[in-house]
Design a protein around this motif. Structure first.
Motif, PDB file in Angstrom:
ATOM      1  N   VAL A  36       0.856  -1.194   0.000  1.00 10.42           N
ATOM      2  CA  VAL A  36       0.000   0.000   0.000  1.00 10.42           C
ATOM      3  C   VAL A  36       0.891   1.242   0.000  1.00 10.42           C
ATOM      4  O   VAL A  36       1.925   1.265   0.682  1.00 10.42           O
ATOM      5  CB  VAL A  36      -0.874   0.025   1.282  1.00 10.42           C
ATOM      6  CG1 VAL A  36      -1.714   1.304   1.358  1.00 10.42           C
ATOM      7  CG2 VAL A  36      -1.770  -1.208   1.376  1.00 10.42           C
ATOM      8  N   VAL A  37       0.487   2.269  -0.750  1.00 12.63           N
ATOM      9  CA  VAL A  37       1.136   3.579  -0.576  1.00 12.63           C
ATOM     10  C   VAL A  37       0.058   4.608  -0.222  1.00 12.63           C
ATOM     11  O   VAL A  37      -0.972   4.694  -0.892  1.00 12.63           O
ATOM     12  CB  VAL A  37       1.935   4.043  -1.833  1.00 12.63           C
ATOM     13  CG1 VAL A  37       3.209   3.218  -1.986  1.00 12.63           C
ATOM     14  CG2 VAL A  37       1.113   3.971  -3.107  1.00 12.63           C
ATOM     15  N   CYS A  38       0.298   5.348   0.868  1.00  6.04           N
ATOM     16  CA  CYS A  38      -0.627   6.398   1.311  1.00  6.04           C
ATOM     17  C   CYS A  38      -0.034   7.712   0.846  1.00  6.04           C
ATOM     18  O   CYS A  38       0.944   8.204   1.415  1.00  6.04           O
ATOM     19  CB  CYS A  38      -0.763   6.389   2.829  1.00  6.04           C
ATOM     20  SG  CYS A  38      -1.228   4.785   3.510  1.00  6.04           S
ATOM     21  N   THR A  39      -0.605   8.252  -0.215  1.00  6.68           N
ATOM     22  CA  THR A  39       0.003   9.415  -0.868  1.00  6.68           C
ATOM     23  C   THR A  39      -0.726  10.697  -0.451  1.00  6.68           C
ATOM     24  O   THR A  39      -1.853  10.637   0.025  1.00  6.68           O
ATOM     25  CB  THR A  39      -0.090   9.280  -2.405  1.00  6.68           C
ATOM     26  OG1 THR A  39      -1.429   9.609  -2.810  1.00  6.68           O
ATOM     27  CG2 THR A  39       0.243   7.877  -2.888  1.00  6.68           C
ATOM     28  N   PRO A  40      -0.111  11.853  -0.656  1.00  2.00           N
ATOM     29  CA  PRO A  40      -0.873  13.088  -0.518  1.00  2.00           C
ATOM     30  C   PRO A  40      -2.084  13.031  -1.464  1.00  2.00           C
ATOM     31  O   PRO A  40      -2.006  12.417  -2.539  1.00  2.00           O
ATOM     32  CB  PRO A  40       0.108  14.178  -0.961  1.00  2.00           C
ATOM     33  CG  PRO A  40       1.465  13.571  -0.756  1.00  2.00           C
ATOM     34  CD  PRO A  40       1.290  12.097  -1.047  1.00  2.00           C
ATOM     35  N   ALA A  41      -3.170  13.677  -1.085  1.00  6.63           N
ATOM     36  CA  ALA A  41      -4.405  13.575  -1.874  1.00  6.63           C
ATOM     37  C   ALA A  41      -4.194  13.999  -3.329  1.00  6.63           C
ATOM     38  O   ALA A  41      -4.729  13.360  -4.244  1.00  6.63           O
ATOM     39  CB  ALA A  41      -5.503  14.421  -1.227  1.00  6.63           C
ATOM     40  N   VAL A  42      -3.400  15.038  -3.547  1.00  6.52           N
ATOM     41  CA  VAL A  42      -3.223  15.515  -4.929  1.00  6.52           C
ATOM     42  C   VAL A  42      -2.442  14.530  -5.788  1.00  6.52           C
ATOM     43  O   VAL A  42      -2.404  14.671  -7.012  1.00  6.52           O
ATOM     44  CB  VAL A  42      -2.496  16.887  -4.993  1.00  6.52           C
ATOM     45  CG1 VAL A  42      -3.362  17.993  -4.443  1.00  6.52           C
ATOM     46  CG2 VAL A  42      -1.131  16.831  -4.322  1.00  6.52           C
ATOM     47  N   SER A  43      -1.807  13.554  -5.142  1.00 10.60           N
ATOM     48  CA  SER A  43      -0.963  12.613  -5.899  1.00 10.60           C
ATOM     49  C   SER A  43      -1.615  11.254  -6.105  1.00 10.60           C
ATOM     50  O   SER A  43      -1.018  10.369  -6.735  1.00 10.60           O
ATOM     51  CB  SER A  43       0.375  12.437  -5.166  1.00 10.60           C
ATOM     52  OG  SER A  43       1.003  13.692  -5.008  1.00 10.60           O
ATOM     53  N   ILE A  44      -2.830  11.069  -5.586  1.00 10.93           N
ATOM     54  CA  ILE A  44      -3.476   9.752  -5.677  1.00 10.93           C
ATOM     55  C   ILE A  44      -3.639   9.326  -7.132  1.00 10.93           C
ATOM     56  O   ILE A  44      -3.235   8.222  -7.526  1.00 10.93           O
ATOM     57  CB  ILE A  44      -4.848   9.769  -4.957  1.00 10.93           C
ATOM     58  CG1 ILE A  44      -4.651   9.875  -3.448  1.00 10.93           C
ATOM     59  CG2 ILE A  44      -5.672   8.527  -5.323  1.00 10.93           C
ATOM     60  CD1 ILE A  44      -5.930  10.125  -2.657  1.00 10.93           C
ATOM     61  N   THR A  45      -4.225  10.181  -7.947  1.00 10.76           N
ATOM     62  CA  THR A  45      -4.523   9.794  -9.334  1.00 10.76           C
ATOM     63  C   THR A  45      -3.241   9.511 -10.112  1.00 10.76           C
ATOM     64  O   THR A  45      -3.161   8.527 -10.858  1.00 10.76           O
ATOM     65  CB  THR A  45      -5.360  10.893 -10.019  1.00 10.76           C
ATOM     66  OG1 THR A  45      -6.537  11.085  -9.235  1.00 10.76           O
ATOM     67  CG2 THR A  45      -5.770  10.495 -11.422  1.00 10.76           C
ATOM     68  N   ALA A  46      -2.226  10.325  -9.891  1.00  8.42           N
ATOM     69  CA  ALA A  46      -0.951  10.096 -10.587  1.00  8.42           C
ATOM     70  C   ALA A  46      -0.343   8.771 -10.159  1.00  8.42           C
ATOM     71  O   ALA A  46       0.195   8.027 -10.993  1.00  8.42           O
ATOM     72  CB  ALA A  46       0.018  11.244 -10.293  1.00  8.42           C
ATOM     73  N   ALA A  47      -0.429   8.433  -8.862  1.00  6.99           N
ATOM     74  CA  ALA A  47       0.120   7.155  -8.390  1.00  6.99           C
ATOM     75  C   ALA A  47      -0.645   6.001  -9.026  1.00  6.99           C
ATOM     76  O   ALA A  47      -0.042   5.025  -9.493  1.00  6.99           O
ATOM     77  CB  ALA A  47       0.050   7.085  -6.869  1.00  6.99           C
ATOM     78  N   VAL A  48      -1.967   6.112  -9.073  1.00  7.44           N
ATOM     79  CA  VAL A  48      -2.786   5.050  -9.677  1.00  7.44           C
ATOM     80  C   VAL A  48      -2.397   4.884 -11.149  1.00  7.44           C
ATOM     81  O   VAL A  48      -2.246   3.761 -11.648  1.00  7.44           O
ATOM     82  CB  VAL A  48      -4.296   5.369  -9.524  1.00  7.44           C
ATOM     83  CG1 VAL A  48      -5.154   4.420 -10.350  1.00  7.44           C
ATOM     84  CG2 VAL A  48      -4.694   5.315  -8.049  1.00  7.44           C
ATOM     85  N   GLN A  49      -2.199   5.985 -11.831  1.00 10.31           N
ATOM     86  CA  GLN A  49      -1.819   5.911 -13.255  1.00 10.31           C
ATOM     87  C   GLN A  49      -0.432   5.296 -13.418  1.00 10.31           C
ATOM     88  O   GLN A  49      -0.196   4.488 -14.306  1.00 10.31           O
ATOM     89  CB  GLN A  49      -1.860   7.303 -13.886  1.00 10.31           C
ATOM     90  CG  GLN A  49      -3.287   7.819 -14.050  1.00 10.31           C
ATOM     91  CD  GLN A  49      -3.351   9.292 -14.427  1.00 10.31           C
ATOM     92  OE1 GLN A  49      -2.341  10.001 -14.418  1.00 10.31           O
ATOM     93  NE2 GLN A  49      -4.554   9.764 -14.732  1.00 10.31           N
ATOM     94  N   GLY A  50       0.486   5.653 -12.523  1.00 10.45           N
ATOM     95  CA  GLY A  50       1.851   5.110 -12.597  1.00 10.45           C
ATOM     96  C   GLY A  50       1.867   3.605 -12.369  1.00 10.45           C
ATOM     97  O   GLY A  50       2.698   2.888 -12.927  1.00 10.45           O
ATOM     98  N   LEU A  51       0.950   3.120 -11.545  1.00  6.58           N
ATOM     99  CA  LEU A  51       0.893   1.686 -11.248  1.00  6.58           C
ATOM    100  C   LEU A  51       0.335   0.898 -12.424  1.00  6.58           C
ATOM    101  O   LEU A  51       0.691  -0.265 -12.621  1.00  6.58           O
ATOM    102  CB  LEU A  51       0.025   1.433 -10.007  1.00  6.58           C
ATOM    103  CG  LEU A  51       0.654   1.884  -8.690  1.00  6.58           C
ATOM    104  CD1 LEU A  51      -0.376   1.876  -7.574  1.00  6.58           C
ATOM    105  CD2 LEU A  51       1.839   0.994  -8.336  1.00  6.58           C
TER     106      LEU A  51
END
Ligand code: PEP
Length: 238
Positions: A36-51
């Motif tokens: 799991v990665v708990c990211t800053p809210a503004v980075s959630i979508t970018a993290a999901v896309q990167g995965l």
């Protein structure tokens, strides 16, 4: 076994996407570990896309408000986290409790709303150094755990406040004792948090009641986060 990275206020969307792309295959190399990665809210979508679509890595928020929408400047609701691509959230992190006035009651409200909306929850509890020295560890944990809903999507992170970001780690025995106590109050998985690093993760995760780790500082570098996830897989296999 869950290994969750808490990025705190680090990594905007650009860095989050790159980190996520670098760890997207980690679950296949760390069998038995829920990453799991708990990211800053503004980075959630970018993290999901990167995965990408087929990664088993989960992206969580770091907090959630109990209302679904409304006049709550600076807050984020569970439907918003879900829309951004998160599947879970932290609640009650000690930095929220100590720096932003979070109470057991607001932690309860946040956890309940997140669960009602279908998110997974990691609820953080833990005593301060003064509370431990005063012999109040169990009383403090009892109060913090008592308000948490019992739910299959809620796990607890035991994070002694004196060990967070300080380089001081609870000994494996201290962690095991606290985890067993927390589980006697609330039967769920309990993660350990507090200066977990690649060199102490194996010993901590080998304890019978340590079901994973919540990792701050060491989750910010791909190599150290990976090493902790691999230590988790070894503990599962042992
Ligand atoms: C945390 O942020 O929850 C944490 C445990 O931080 P660190 O690993 O840096 O102590």
């Amino acid at each position: 076994m869950i290994v969750a990275g808490n990025w705190k206020m680090f990594k905007g969307p650009h860095e989050a996407r790159a980190f996520a792309a670098a760890v997207r295959n980690l679950p296949s190399r760390a069998p038995g570990v829920e990453v799991v990665v708990c990211t800053p809210a503004v980075s959630i979508t970018a993290a999901v896309q990167g995965l990408g679509a087929d990664s088993g890595v989960r992206v969580y928020g770091q907090n959630v408000h109990w209302e679904l929408e409304g006049a709550y400047t600076g807050e984020i609701s569970a439907p918003m986290l879900l829309e951004a691509g998160a599947t879970g959230t932290l609640v009650g992190h000690s930095e929220r409790r100590q720096l932003f006035g979070e109470t057991d009651e607001t932690v309860r409200l946040r956890a309940e709303s997140a669960l009602e909306q279908g998110l997974r929850v990691i609820a953080c509890v833990g005593e301060t150094e003064a509370e431990r020295e005063a012999g109040r560890t169990e009383a403090v944990l009892e109060g913090q755990v008592a308000v948490l809903p019992r739910h299959e999507r809620l796990v607890i992170a035991y994070e002694p406040v004196w060990a967070i970001g300080t380089g001081k780690t609870a000994t494996a025995e201290t962690a095991q004792e606290a985890h067993a106590f927390v589980k006697s109050l609330h039967p769920t998985a309990v993660l350990y948090g507090g200066s977990v690093k690649p060199d102490n993760a194996g010993t901590l995760l080998a304890q019978p009641d340590v079901d994973g780790a919540l990792v701050g500082g060491a989750s910010l570098e791909v190599t150290s986060f990976e090493a902790i996830c691999l230590a988790g897989a070894q503990a599962v296999a042992a």
